[in-house]
Design an enzyme around this catalytic site. Structure first.
Site, PDB file in Angstrom:
ATOM      1  N   LEU A 147       0.802  -0.940   0.374  1.00  8.15           N
ATOM      2  CA  LEU A 147      -0.579  -0.174   0.276  1.00  8.15           C
ATOM      3  C   LEU A 147       1.156   1.745  -0.101  1.00  8.15           C
ATOM      4  O   LEU A 147       1.376   1.195   0.311  1.00  8.15           O
ATOM      5  CB  LEU A 147      -1.116   0.508   1.369  1.00  8.15           C
ATOM      6  N   LEU A 157      -4.562  -3.254  12.479  1.00  9.38           N
ATOM      7  CA  LEU A 157      -4.979  -4.422  13.305  1.00  9.38           C
ATOM      8  C   LEU A 157      -5.659  -5.296  12.420  1.00  9.38           C
ATOM      9  O   LEU A 157      -5.959  -6.212  12.962  1.00  9.38           O
ATOM     10  CB  LEU A 157      -6.111  -3.155  13.531  1.00  9.38           C
ATOM     11  N   LYS A 175      -0.826 -15.390   6.530  1.00 12.10           N
ATOM     12  CA  LYS A 175      -0.322 -14.371   5.421  1.00 12.10           C
ATOM     13  C   LYS A 175      -0.300 -12.890   5.746  1.00 12.10           C
ATOM     14  O   LYS A 175       0.157 -12.446   6.079  1.00 12.10           O
ATOM     15  CB  LYS A 175      -0.811 -14.966   4.337  1.00 12.10           C
ATOM     16  N   TYR A 229      -2.707 -18.242  14.193  1.00 13.86           N
ATOM     17  CA  TYR A 229      -3.282 -16.997  14.336  1.00 13.86           C
ATOM     18  C   TYR A 229      -1.825 -16.331  15.885  1.00 13.86           C
ATOM     19  O   TYR A 229      -1.302 -15.674  15.779  1.00 13.86           O
ATOM     20  CB  TYR A 229      -4.602 -16.424  15.512  1.00 13.86           C
TER      21      TYR A 229
END
Length: 406
Positions: A147, A157, A175, A229
């Site tokens: 980006l 977040l 990822k 996670y």
């Protein structure tokens, strides 16, 4: 005789002239009458046409007025900040549960906020009340892709946070937490922005130390069902400190403990939303294992205040943000069943693999360095009515005595 003929000739000429004049007057009168009649008919016809047009257009005009009113956006109150105080802030995952509340706070504080979300678990409706505001921008983007944007601060977040969501696509979860974090750190390096990573209490795994402080390294199964996670966030933290040491990027790491509040998905698999949905639908409240495992829940507004305080502090090491009040899962199930007034029964299911048995944050660091602690807590007021009638339970969010919101 000649005189008589002359007189007759003069009289005839005059009569002819008179007749021609009369004929001309009659013709003019006829033409004028026809013109006046046609004008009257035309005007009457035009009036009728105008009336019909007005009748046909009136509903369209009403619809246009309704559309104009619907597009006249009324935003929540926003502070005015001078140019030097106003920051350009990027929130990845800003349309999610926590991200949308953080968006609200930063917008109302007067900053320019850009929300980036791929809407895997986030929802546009969570931030739609800001769409169109000059300080707000919403970008549909996956942080796994680079980006390019100019910002001063980055709240990273982006990541599924509930077990069903991150287990649904473990590779995508990995990822997002690795490549996505690398991309955000690269952006922070390029533009000189400060980055706050929303890490998690899951980095402690099923802890052998209780309560958990920031110096504890954790007890995590690297190949278990929750590893995508847990380990993803642990690697993300490692990346942050590698960029800080090697590239001089300013980083902040918040280890977030269980949080609840508005805009949670009712079916996202988290404890509070699960129990509430099951109780409302009259279904069994599912407790995995004996229900003796503990959690500590904070309200989302407390967490948002903690995140903003940490971002604007000089604390670069990890900080726990959570509620130190610990309760068992079975207690939560019984409490919610009572509050809803449900006839549901509690159903015990086999224990989930790698489910942490105890979870409670040590927040002394946040108190000492940020001046932060949760100010809202969930209580149940039991009110008995006169005459010995049945008591009623009322859930109330109360402010802890002697504290104030940041």
């Amino acid at each position: 005789m000649m005189l008589v003929n002359w007189l007759i000739s003069v009289i005839n000429r005059r009569i002819m002239k008179l007749l021609v004049a009369l004929a001309l007057i009659a013709y003019i009168a006829s033409v004028w009458g026809t013109y006046t009649n046609m004008r009257s008919i035309q005007e009457h016809g035009e009036t009728k046409i105008e009336q019909r047009i007005d009748e046909a257009v009136a509903p369209l005009r009403e619809k246009i007025r309704d559309l104009e009113l619907s597009f006249t956006q009324r935003y929540p109150p926003v502070k005015f900040l001078s140019e030097k105080d106003r920051k350009r802030i990027l929130i990845t995952g800003g349309a999610g549960f926590v991200g949308s509340h953080l968006t609200d706070k930063l917008m109302m504080d007067g900053h320019e906020v850009t929300v980036v979300d791929n809407f895997f678990t986030g929802r546009k409706r969570n931030v739609e009340h800001w769409i169109g505001h000059e300080n707000f921008e919403l970008i549909n983007h996956d942080v796994v892709e680079p980006l390019y944007i100019e910002v001063d601060q980055i709240y990273h977040l982006a990541s599924p946070a509930s077990p069903p969501n991150y287990m649904y696509n473990p590779i995508k979860t990995l990822k997002t937490n690795t490549i996505g974090t690398l991309n955000m750190l690269g952006l922070a390096k390029r533009v000189g922005a400060r980055l706050l990573l929303a890490s998690t209490s899951e980095v402690y795994g099923d802890p052998e130390v209780h309560p958990q402080n920031e110096d504890y390294w954790g007890h995590v199964n690297p190949i278990g069902p929750r590893a995508c996670y847990d380990e993803g966030k642990r690697v993300a933290e490692t990346m942050c400190y590698a960029y800080m040491k090697q590239e001089g990027v300013e980083v902040r790491v918040a280890r977030i403990f269980n949080t609840f509040g508005s805009r949670m998905h009712m079916n996202d698999g988290r404890v509070v939303s699960n129990f509430i949905l099951q109780a409302l639908q009259g279904e069994p409240l599912t407790v995995y294992g004996s229900g003796s495992q503990t959690r500590a829940f904070q309200y989302v507004s407390d967490l948002v205040n903690g995140l903003v305080s940490l971002m604007n502090s000089n604390v670069s090491s990890p900080v726990n943000l959570g509620n130190p009040e610990e309760h068992t899962i079975l207690e939560f199930a019984q409490l919610i069943k009572s509050l809803v007034g449900s006839r549901s029964y509690i159903q015990f299911l086999p224990e989930a693999q790698d489910d942490p048995q105890r979870r409670r944050p040590d927040i002394r660091k946040a108190k000492m360095l940020l001046g932060w602690e949760p100010v809202l807590f969930f209580v149940v007021l039991t009110v008995g009515s006169a005459g010995g009638r049945a008591e009623q339970n009322y859930p109330v969010l109360q402010q802890r005595a002697g504290t104030s919101s940041q």
